[in-house]
Design a protein around this motif. Structure first.
Motif, mmCIF file in Angstrom:
data_model
loop_
_atom_site.group_PDB
_atom_site.id
_atom_site.type_symbol
_atom_site.label_atom_id
_atom_site.label_comp_id
_atom_site.label_asym_id
_atom_site.label_seq_id
_atom_site.Cartn_x
_atom_site.Cartn_y
_atom_site.Cartn_z
ATOM 1 N N GLY A 125 7.525 30.494 4.792
ATOM 2 C CA GLY A 125 6.877 31.147 5.914
ATOM 3 C C GLY A 125 5.525 31.728 5.585
ATOM 4 N N SER A 126 5.331 32.112 4.317
ATOM 5 C CA SER A 126 4.051 32.687 3.904
ATOM 6 C C SER A 126 3.282 31.779 2.950
ATOM 7 C CB SER A 126 4.268 34.046 3.231
ATOM 8 O OG SER A 126 5.060 33.915 2.056
ATOM 9 N N LYS A 127 4.005 30.862 2.299
ATOM 10 C CA LYS A 127 3.350 29.924 1.389
ATOM 11 C C LYS A 127 4.154 28.628 1.301
ATOM 12 C CE LYS A 127 5.498 31.778 -2.838
ATOM 13 N NZ LYS A 127 6.312 32.810 -2.151
ATOM 14 N N VAL A 128 3.454 27.564 0.903
ATOM 15 C CA VAL A 128 4.109 26.295 0.610
ATOM 16 C C VAL A 128 4.663 26.404 -0.802
ATOM 17 C CG1 VAL A 128 3.801 23.811 0.302
ATOM 18 C CG2 VAL A 128 2.561 25.001 2.127
ATOM 19 N N THR A 129 5.970 26.326 -0.931
ATOM 20 C CA THR A 129 6.572 26.515 -2.257
ATOM 21 C C THR A 129 6.493 25.241 -3.102
ATOM 22 O OG1 THR A 129 8.732 26.059 -1.239
ATOM 23 C CG2 THR A 129 8.099 28.366 -1.518
ATOM 24 N N THR A 130 6.732 24.088 -2.499
ATOM 25 C CA THR A 130 6.582 22.801 -3.206
ATOM 26 C C THR A 130 6.049 21.770 -2.222
ATOM 27 O OG1 THR A 130 8.845 22.075 -2.704
ATOM 28 C CG2 THR A 130 8.502 23.252 -4.792
ATOM 29 N N ALA A 131 5.305 20.785 -2.749
ATOM 30 C CA ALA A 131 4.755 19.733 -1.897
ATOM 31 C C ALA A 131 4.533 18.473 -2.714
ATOM 32 C CB ALA A 131 3.445 20.185 -1.258
ATOM 33 N N ALA A 132 4.659 17.335 -2.047
ATOM 34 C CA ALA A 132 4.395 16.044 -2.693
ATOM 35 C C ALA A 132 3.979 15.036 -1.626
ATOM 36 C CB ALA A 132 5.628 15.536 -3.426
ATOM 37 N N THR A 133 2.984 14.230 -1.934
ATOM 38 C CA THR A 133 2.538 13.155 -1.046
ATOM 39 C C THR A 133 2.459 11.856 -1.839
ATOM 40 O OG1 THR A 133 1.299 14.606 0.444
ATOM 41 C CG2 THR A 133 0.671 12.285 0.407
ATOM 42 N N THR A 134 3.125 10.836 -1.341
ATOM 43 C CA THR A 134 3.137 9.526 -1.991
ATOM 44 C C THR A 134 2.411 8.507 -1.117
ATOM 45 O OG1 THR A 134 5.272 10.017 -3.016
ATOM 46 C CG2 THR A 134 4.584 7.704 -2.953
ATOM 47 N N PRO A 135 1.375 7.846 -1.646
ATOM 48 C CA PRO A 135 0.669 6.835 -0.862
ATOM 49 C C PRO A 135 1.240 5.433 -1.084
ATOM 50 C CG PRO A 135 -0.547 7.272 -2.852
ATOM 51 C CD PRO A 135 0.694 8.128 -2.918
ATOM 52 N N ARG A 136 0.963 4.571 -0.138
ATOM 53 C CA ARG A 136 1.343 3.156 -0.244
ATOM 54 C C ARG A 136 0.244 2.315 0.403
ATOM 55 N NH1 ARG A 136 4.968 3.057 3.148
ATOM 56 N NH2 ARG A 136 4.503 1.389 4.619
ATOM 57 N N GLN A 137 -0.019 1.141 -0.148
ATOM 58 C CA GLN A 137 -1.045 0.263 0.384
ATOM 59 C C GLN A 137 -0.421 -1.101 0.714
ATOM 60 O OE1 GLN A 137 -1.235 1.161 -3.046
ATOM 61 N NE2 GLN A 137 -1.974 3.218 -2.520
ATOM 62 N N GLU A 138 -0.887 -1.706 1.796
ATOM 63 C CA GLU A 138 -0.440 -3.049 2.157
ATOM 64 C C GLU A 138 -1.639 -3.854 2.635
ATOM 65 O OE1 GLU A 138 2.885 -3.115 4.820
ATOM 66 O OE2 GLU A 138 4.069 -1.714 3.603
ATOM 67 N N TRP A 139 -1.574 -5.182 2.440
ATOM 68 C CA TRP A 139 -2.694 -6.029 2.821
ATOM 69 C C TRP A 139 -2.192 -7.441 3.116
ATOM 70 C CZ3 TRP A 139 -1.607 -3.780 -1.762
ATOM 71 C CH2 TRP A 139 -1.338 -4.594 -2.860
ATOM 72 N N ASN A 140 -2.971 -8.176 3.892
ATOM 73 C CA ASN A 140 -2.581 -9.511 4.347
ATOM 74 C C ASN A 140 -3.096 -10.589 3.390
ATOM 75 O OD1 ASN A 140 -1.265 -11.091 6.411
ATOM 76 N ND2 ASN A 140 -3.290 -11.859 6.936
ATOM 77 N N ARG A 141 -2.219 -11.530 3.108
ATOM 78 C CA ARG A 141 -2.582 -12.638 2.235
ATOM 79 C C ARG A 141 -2.599 -13.952 3.015
ATOM 80 N NH1 ARG A 141 -5.229 -12.271 -1.902
ATOM 81 N NH2 ARG A 141 -4.120 -13.843 -3.098
ATOM 82 N N GLU A 142 -3.343 -14.920 2.483
ATOM 83 C CA GLU A 142 -3.431 -16.250 3.067
ATOM 84 C C GLU A 142 -2.796 -17.257 2.104
ATOM 85 O OE1 GLU A 142 -7.597 -16.791 3.564
ATOM 86 O OE2 GLU A 142 -7.796 -15.237 5.096
ATOM 87 N N PRO A 143 -2.524 -18.470 2.596
ATOM 88 C CA PRO A 143 -2.015 -19.503 1.672
ATOM 89 C C PRO A 143 -3.008 -19.766 0.541
ATOM 90 C CG PRO A 143 -1.751 -20.161 3.967
ATOM 91 C CD PRO A 143 -2.612 -18.933 3.986
ATOM 92 N N TRP A 144 -2.547 -20.407 -0.477
ATOM 93 C CA TRP A 144 -3.360 -20.793 -1.638
ATOM 94 C C TRP A 144 -3.896 -19.583 -2.384
ATOM 95 C CZ3 TRP A 144 -5.084 -22.659 3.313
ATOM 96 C CH2 TRP A 144 -4.407 -23.806 3.723
ATOM 97 N N ASN A 145 -3.112 -18.507 -2.415
ATOM 98 C CA ASN A 145 -3.464 -17.318 -3.176
ATOM 99 C C ASN A 145 -4.826 -16.760 -2.769
ATOM 100 O OD1 ASN A 145 -2.884 -15.324 -5.102
ATOM 101 N ND2 ASN A 145 -4.047 -16.398 -6.684
ATOM 102 N N ALA A 146 -5.045 -16.668 -1.462
ATOM 103 C CA ALA A 146 -6.309 -16.153 -0.931
ATOM 104 C C ALA A 146 -6.037 -15.015 0.033
ATOM 105 C CB ALA A 146 -7.076 -17.282 -0.229
ATOM 106 N N GLY A 147 -7.116 -14.427 0.571
ATOM 107 C CA GLY A 147 -6.984 -13.362 1.557
ATOM 108 C C GLY A 147 -7.427 -12.017 1.009
ATOM 109 N N TRP A 148 -6.821 -10.960 1.528
ATOM 110 C CA TRP A 148 -7.157 -9.605 1.121
ATOM 111 C C TRP A 148 -6.487 -9.238 -0.202
ATOM 112 C CZ3 TRP A 148 -10.807 -6.622 3.290
ATOM 113 C CH2 TRP A 148 -11.254 -6.968 4.580
ATOM 114 N N ASN A 149 -7.166 -8.376 -0.963
ATOM 115 C CA ASN A 149 -6.630 -7.860 -2.221
ATOM 116 C C ASN A 149 -6.904 -6.361 -2.312
ATOM 117 O OD1 ASN A 149 -5.624 -10.112 -4.070
ATOM 118 N ND2 ASN A 149 -7.608 -10.937 -3.398
#
Length: 225
Positions: A125-149
């Motif tokens: 109520g007066s302070k944040v006692t513990t906190a954690a944030t976990t990120p994740r990334q995703e991206w689109n790929r194309e055939p033949w090992n191409a696309g976004w990285n």
């Protein structure tokens, strides 16, 4: 990246500077997806929704490369555009949970790049006692090992125990080399997500995207749940 001849492959992403608000949607039939809108940057902030709800907004590159900003919407999580894997936040006791998504889509609504965060925090109520944030990334790929990285990704918190407020941030740089550009120099997306967690249990989400190149019909989708 140009029109994919009735949209049949993968694309890049983009838009322009954003502020929270509303605007009418552009007529999809009037869009010329082959028109480049150049390098642009998007920014915007959303309040955290009540438990079991999601807050979301879409921004589209409309005709003549003019930004079309959709309304901020509070919707039940099950009916939202939250990505798969986003579930209702746990609000039992003093433990809070917040998830965010920061995504770029092409004119055919194919997600090209995305940055996601999952935050949990406890407070007395007066302070944040513990906190954690976990990120994740995703991206689109194309055939033949191409696309976004994924080129690089970083994240940090300014405080994680006994904090008045916790400021978490996540960053992701994506590059593209594929069907629409074999050089790898034309397209790049950089996503930034900033999450603020407070001792009173409230929170907020702020987002940015920077795009090296953009086209009409692409859209930015962002939200918190």
């Amino acid at each position: 990246m140009r029109n994919r001849i009735v949209c049949t492959a993968v694309a890049a992403a983009g838009l322009i500077a954003l502020t929270t608000g509303s605007a009418s949607a552009a007529d999809p039939a009037a869009r010329d997806a082959s028109q480049s809108c150049g390098s642009v940057k998007l920014t915007g902030e959303l309040p955290a929704p009540p438990a079991g709800m999601a807050v979301q907004q879409e921004v589209t590159m409309g005709e003549d490369c003019e930004l079309v900003t959709g309304p901020v919407k509070f919707v039940p999580l099950a009916k939202s555009k939250a990505p798969a894997g986003i579930v209702a936040a746990a609000q039992a006791g003093t433990t809070k949970q917040l998830r965010s998504w920061n995504e770029m889509f092409d004119c055919c609504n194919i997600r090209m790049t995305g940055l996601y965060t999952d935050s949990t925090w406890t407070s007395d109520g007066s302070k944040v006692t513990t906190a954690a944030t976990t990120p994740r990334q995703e991206w689109n790929r194309e055939p033949w090992n191409a696309g976004w990285n994924l080129k690089s990704a970083t994240n940090k918190n300014d405080c994680v125990t006994d904090c008045t407020v916790v400021n978490s941030e996540a960053h992701a740089d994506f590059t593209y080399k594929g069907i629409f550009d074999t050089s790898g120099n034309t397209y790049a997306n950089t996503h930034h997500s900033y999450i603020q967690l407070k001792a009173d249990g409230t929170s907020s989400c702020r987002f940015e995207v920077q795009n090296r190149n953009t086209f009409i019909g692409w859209n930015w989708q962002r939200g918190c749940a």
